[in-house]
Design a protein around this motif. Structure first.
Motif, PDB file in Angstrom:
ATOM      1  N   GLU A   1       0.800  -1.222   0.000  1.00 46.47           N
ATOM      2  CA  GLU A   1       0.000   0.000   0.000  1.00 46.47           C
ATOM      3  C   GLU A   1       0.834   1.273   0.000  1.00 46.47           C
ATOM      4  OE1 GLU A   1      -3.808  -1.819   2.487  1.00 46.47           O
ATOM      5  OE2 GLU A   1      -2.536  -0.292   3.397  1.00 46.47           O
ATOM      6  N   ALA A   2       2.036   1.216   0.565  1.00 48.76           N
ATOM      7  CA  ALA A   2       2.821   2.438   0.770  1.00 48.76           C
ATOM      8  C   ALA A   2       3.767   2.741  -0.382  1.00 48.76           C
ATOM      9  CB  ALA A   2       3.624   2.333   2.061  1.00 48.76           C
ATOM     10  N   TYR A   3       4.035   1.783  -1.256  1.00 50.46           N
ATOM     11  CA  TYR A   3       4.895   1.977  -2.415  1.00 50.46           C
ATOM     12  C   TYR A   3       6.305   2.411  -2.045  1.00 50.46           C
ATOM     13  CZ  TYR A   3       0.433   1.905  -4.965  1.00 50.46           C
ATOM     14  OH  TYR A   3      -0.794   1.552  -5.466  1.00 50.46           O
ATOM     15  N   ILE A   4       6.856   1.822  -0.984  1.00 49.25           N
ATOM     16  CA  ILE A   4       8.273   2.000  -0.701  1.00 49.25           C
ATOM     17  C   ILE A   4       8.918   0.618  -0.726  1.00 49.25           C
ATOM     18  CG2 ILE A   4       7.828   4.034   0.723  1.00 49.25           C
ATOM     19  CD1 ILE A   4       8.539   2.369   3.170  1.00 49.25           C
ATOM     20  N   THR A   5      10.224   0.582  -0.822  1.00 41.80           N
ATOM     21  CA  THR A   5      10.912  -0.700  -0.957  1.00 41.80           C
ATOM     22  C   THR A   5      11.018  -1.406   0.392  1.00 41.80           C
ATOM     23  OG1 THR A   5      13.115   0.218  -0.568  1.00 41.80           O
ATOM     24  CG2 THR A   5      12.280   0.263  -2.836  1.00 41.80           C
TER      25      THR A   5
ATOM     26  N   LYS B   1       3.646  11.051   2.565  1.00 43.41           N
ATOM     27  CA  LYS B   1       4.378  11.024   3.841  1.00 43.41           C
ATOM     28  C   LYS B   1       3.446  10.733   5.018  1.00 43.41           C
ATOM     29  CE  LYS B   1       5.871  15.200   3.005  1.00 43.41           C
ATOM     30  NZ  LYS B   1       5.438  15.367   1.588  1.00 43.41           N
ATOM     31  N   THR B   2       2.324  11.424   5.083  1.00 42.32           N
ATOM     32  CA  THR B   2       1.395  11.222   6.191  1.00 42.32           C
ATOM     33  C   THR B   2       0.789   9.823   6.147  1.00 42.32           C
ATOM     34  OG1 THR B   2       0.863  13.594   6.188  1.00 42.32           O
ATOM     35  CG2 THR B   2      -0.690  12.114   7.299  1.00 42.32           C
ATOM     36  N   TYR B   3       0.421   9.380   4.966  1.00 42.04           N
ATOM     37  CA  TYR B   3      -0.144   8.034   4.810  1.00 42.04           C
ATOM     38  C   TYR B   3       0.869   6.981   5.242  1.00 42.04           C
ATOM     39  CZ  TYR B   3      -2.326   4.029   2.481  1.00 42.04           C
ATOM     40  OH  TYR B   3      -2.896   2.811   2.215  1.00 42.04           O
ATOM     41  N   ILE B   4       2.113   7.157   4.815  1.00 44.16           N
ATOM     42  CA  ILE B   4       3.164   6.198   5.172  1.00 44.16           C
ATOM     43  C   ILE B   4       3.368   6.174   6.680  1.00 44.16           C
ATOM     44  CG2 ILE B   4       5.669   5.812   5.070  1.00 44.16           C
ATOM     45  CD1 ILE B   4       5.543   6.661   2.137  1.00 44.16           C
ATOM     46  N   ALA B   5       3.376   7.349   7.317  1.00 47.11           N
ATOM     47  CA  ALA B   5       3.592   7.408   8.768  1.00 47.11           C
ATOM     48  C   ALA B   5       2.507   6.638   9.513  1.00 47.11           C
ATOM     49  CB  ALA B   5       3.626   8.860   9.234  1.00 47.11           C
TER      50      ALA B   5
ATOM     51  N   ILE C   1       3.022  11.362  16.237  1.00 49.91           N
ATOM     52  CA  ILE C   1       3.171  11.750  14.835  1.00 49.91           C
ATOM     53  C   ILE C   1       2.897  13.242  14.695  1.00 49.91           C
ATOM     54  CG2 ILE C   1       2.417  11.310  12.473  1.00 49.91           C
ATOM     55  CD1 ILE C   1       1.438   8.571  13.402  1.00 49.91           C
ATOM     56  N   ILE C   2       3.842  13.957  14.074  1.00 46.25           N
ATOM     57  CA  ILE C   2       3.719  15.414  13.910  1.00 46.25           C
ATOM     58  C   ILE C   2       3.726  15.748  12.426  1.00 46.25           C
ATOM     59  CG2 ILE C   2       4.637  17.675  14.510  1.00 46.25           C
ATOM     60  CD1 ILE C   2       6.205  16.316  16.775  1.00 46.25           C
ATOM     61  N   ASP C   3       2.587  16.150  11.907  1.00 44.59           N
ATOM     62  CA  ASP C   3       2.514  16.593  10.513  1.00 44.59           C
ATOM     63  C   ASP C   3       2.997  18.034  10.408  1.00 44.59           C
ATOM     64  OD1 ASP C   3       2.021  16.308   7.844  1.00 44.59           O
ATOM     65  OD2 ASP C   3      -0.141  16.655   7.984  1.00 44.59           O
ATOM     66  N   GLU C   4       3.592  18.355   9.261  1.00 47.10           N
ATOM     67  CA  GLU C   4       4.106  19.717   9.000  1.00 47.10           C
ATOM     68  C   GLU C   4       5.024  20.171  10.133  1.00 47.10           C
ATOM     69  OE1 GLU C   4       3.593  21.037   6.202  1.00 47.10           O
ATOM     70  OE2 GLU C   4       1.653  20.408   5.410  1.00 47.10           O
ATOM     71  N   ILE C   5       5.950  19.327  10.518  1.00 49.85           N
ATOM     72  CA  ILE C   5       6.775  19.610  11.695  1.00 49.85           C
ATOM     73  C   ILE C   5       7.603  20.878  11.530  1.00 49.85           C
ATOM     74  CG2 ILE C   5       8.706  18.157  10.932  1.00 49.85           C
ATOM     75  CD1 ILE C   5       9.071  17.368  13.908  1.00 49.85           C
ATOM     76  N   ASN C   6       7.962  21.219  10.299  1.00 51.84           N
ATOM     77  CA  ASN C   6       8.789  22.408  10.094  1.00 51.84           C
ATOM     78  C   ASN C   6       7.975  23.693   9.978  1.00 51.84           C
ATOM     79  OD1 ASN C   6       7.799  21.354   7.674  1.00 51.84           O
ATOM     80  ND2 ASN C   6       9.419  22.263   6.443  1.00 51.84           N
ATOM     81  N   ARG C   7       6.664  23.615  10.164  1.00 51.34           N
ATOM     82  CA  ARG C   7       5.855  24.832  10.123  1.00 51.34           C
ATOM     83  C   ARG C   7       5.781  25.518  11.489  1.00 51.34           C
ATOM     84  NH1 ARG C   7       3.079  26.789   6.206  1.00 51.34           N
ATOM     85  NH2 ARG C   7       2.963  25.696   4.217  1.00 51.34           N
ATOM     86  N   GLY C   8       6.169  24.819  12.518  1.00 51.20           N
ATOM     87  CA  GLY C   8       6.154  25.428  13.842  1.00 51.20           C
ATOM     88  C   GLY C   8       7.503  26.019  14.198  1.00 51.20           C
TER      89      GLY C   8
ATOM     90  N   GLY D   1       7.983  12.743  12.441  1.00 50.53           N
ATOM     91  CA  GLY D   1       7.569  14.009  11.858  1.00 50.53           C
ATOM     92  C   GLY D   1       7.481  13.907  10.351  1.00 50.53           C
ATOM     93  N   MET D   2       6.688  14.778   9.729  1.00 47.72           N
ATOM     94  CA  MET D   2       6.598  14.865   8.280  1.00 47.72           C
ATOM     95  C   MET D   2       6.936  16.275   7.839  1.00 47.72           C
ATOM     96  SD  MET D   2       4.469  12.414   9.407  1.00 47.72           S
ATOM     97  CE  MET D   2       2.811  13.055   9.532  1.00 47.72           C
ATOM     98  N   MET D   3       7.682  16.394   6.743  1.00 43.76           N
ATOM     99  CA  MET D   3       8.136  17.701   6.284  1.00 43.76           C
ATOM    100  C   MET D   3       8.061  17.765   4.762  1.00 43.76           C
ATOM    101  SD  MET D   3      11.736  19.631   7.146  1.00 43.76           S
ATOM    102  CE  MET D   3      12.759  18.637   6.064  1.00 43.76           C
ATOM    103  N   ASN D   4       7.451  18.826   4.261  1.00 46.42           N
ATOM    104  CA  ASN D   4       7.325  19.040   2.822  1.00 46.42           C
ATOM    105  C   ASN D   4       8.547  19.810   2.329  1.00 46.42           C
ATOM    106  OD1 ASN D   4       6.554  19.566   0.211  1.00 46.42           O
ATOM    107  ND2 ASN D   4       4.562  20.429   0.740  1.00 46.42           N
ATOM    108  N   THR D   5       9.367  19.178   1.501  1.00 37.92           N
ATOM    109  CA  THR D   5      10.608  19.811   1.042  1.00 37.92           C
ATOM    110  C   THR D   5      10.366  20.902   0.009  1.00 37.92           C
ATOM    111  OG1 THR D   5      10.845  18.003  -0.560  1.00 37.92           O
ATOM    112  CG2 THR D   5      12.059  17.816   1.510  1.00 37.92           C
TER     113      THR D   5
END
Length: 469
Positions: A197-201, A228-232, A298-305, A346-350
């Motif tokens: 489901e996650a499409y990672i190796t 990222k959020t789904y995978i977490a 779990i912290i979404d958008e961790i770099n927004r704070g 945490g999740m971070m959008n690059t």
């Protein structure tokens, strides 16, 4: 209770232990539910131990990627002149928002409660059933007739959790002491399920598990739409199911998030101010009292704070080799520590250029895992083949070329590539969905990327639209 030891069989537990030990009591939601018009299906559902939603014309409800997609299909299959906004909401909730352990209150009309039960399975589609193909298993604990407090809503399914007084009145009807035990069907979620489901190796999955064990704190970083959020969330589910029931907490950082929200702080009351504990403090205390089980924060958008402001003195305490060490908190002067069984994801959008670089002190305390677009992964290729959609194939090929252009742009780079999750859960031969994705998700994104280069935006807009024309 070790989930590995039960291996998706049936667990017999005292009611309160089942709810508190496996589901986190505060996460249990209450739903008011009508088993058919005027409860016409109640006897059948009760005997079979199920609840159902009568949307057979939509097929497998898990195949829809949004409420809007469900709503459009209802218009197409039933009546194009009707809105179906509420119908789409309750259908989506039945599939995606009801959780195992939630409480279902069955009603008849507006004034009668006829039963109470606990959800014991995820949503499933029974294509061979003559009726009620969209179902969940429920352990019905009560059956009878009770006066409903006030007048019930007319909708077939409503989440009433937020209405505390209403829920309290309903709880008074049923004596939970009458429930001596409850049968809960455990559905094992394996690493194989996660990988499909996650499409990672497999190697990346193994690396993430190793990093969590070593570092205790990781950040999943990547371009928009890589999941990222789904995978977490699915990662935690796969770990808990193969280890033991623990706990999870999901929050999202933003510019106004503070130490007072996270750890502790003074809040106004009618008579002045009082010291209140924050979400991470409470989570750590729960983990501390249940030290043999893993707890995932779990912290979404961790770099927004403002991370220095939010974590405060916990900068040191979250380090893997500082777990269990105590430090006095700012307001309460209480000695506090982060337990060893707490894992932070945490999740971070690059691609978010509006954000400052992460604090280097925090970078040292996290392991960073880059999640890339997975168009060439085995899982996505299998999914793509299952659609057998020539327009979808052309669009994916075009997006791959677009990603190559983004990666080679000196002002952008790989962190700005288009993720695969934009294109997941597409229905076969679903031209409207492809058009919506291109027009309302991909094109606005690349318009922001190349805001000062209109010819490039126009070139890719023509190519993307041409792929599905």
């Amino acid at each position: 209770i070790s989930r590995r030891s039960v291996n998706s069989s049936y667990i017999k537990l005292p009611y309160k232990e089942a709810i508190m030990g496996i589901f986190n009591l505060e996460d249990v939601h209450y739903w008011i539910y009508s088993p058919g018009n005027n409860a016409v299906n109640w006897d059948d559902y009760y005997e079979r131990g199920i609840m159902a939603i009568e949307r057979n014309e939509l097929g497998d409800l898990s195949a829809y990627s949004s409420k809007e997609e469900m709503r459009r299909q209802m218009q197409k299959a039933i009546d194009p002149t009707r809105s179906f906004t509420h119908s789409a909401l309750e259908t989506w909730q039945f599939v995606h928002e009801i959780e195992i352990g939630d409480v279902i209150i069955a009603k008849k009309g507006k004034h009668t409660i006829i039963g109470r039960g606990i959800v014991t399975s995820r949503y499933r589609y029974d294509k061979d059933a003559a009726s009620c193909k969209n179902i969940r298993s429920v352990k019905w604990t009560h059956r009878g007739e009770w006066e409903h407090p006030g007048e019930a809503v007319t909708k077939p399914l409503t989440d009433i959790t937020m209405y505390g007084g209403y829920v309290a009145d309903i709880k008074k009807i049923f004596s939970e002491d009458d429930i001596t035990d409850i049968i809960l069907q455990r559905e094992e979620y394996t690493p194989e399920d996660f990988l499909s489901e996650a499409y990672i190796t497999r190697q990346q999955y193994s690396d993430i598990l190793d990093l969590l064990n070593i570092k205790r704190n990781i950040i999943l970083q990547g371009a928009p739409g890589v999941g990222k959020t789904y995978i977490a969330k699915k990662l935690v589910q796969s770990i808990l199911d193969k280890e033991s029931a623990g706990g999870t907490e999901f929050i999202q950082f933003h510019q106004s998030y503070s130490y007072e929200d996270f750890i502790e702080g003074y809040r106004p009351t009618e008579s002045g101010f009082e010291l209140r504990k924050g979400v991470f403090y409470n989570f750590c205390k729960k983990a501390e009292a249940d030290a043999s089980r893993p707890y995932f924060f779990i912290i979404d958008e961790i770099n927004r704070g403002n991370l220095s402001k939010i974590f405060g003195e916990l900068f040191m305490l979250i380090e893997s080799d500082k777990r269990g060490q105590q430090m006095r908190l700012l307001y309460s002067d209480e000695l506090f520590s982060v337990p060893e069984n707490v894992y932070i994801i945490g999740m971070m959008n690059t691609a978010d250029r509006s954000l400052a670089m992460l604090d280097y002190a925090l970078r040292r305390r996290f392991a960073f895992v880059t999640i890339n677009p997975a168009f060439d992964s085995d899982g996505f290729i299998k999914y793509q083949k299952s659609l057998a959609n020539a327009k979808f194939n052309r669009l994916i090929d075009c997006v791959k070329e677009l990603n190559a252009a983004i990666a080679n742009d000196d002002a952008l780079g790989e962190g700005f590539c288009i993720g695969h999750s934009y294109f997941c859960n597409i229905q076969p031969d679903s031209q409207p969905d492809l058009s919506f994705i291109v027009e309302y998700e991909i094109l606005p994104l690349i318009s922001e990327y190349w805001f000062d280069d209109r010819p490039t935006v126009n070139k890719w807009a023509d190519r993307l639209r041409g792929a599905i024309r």
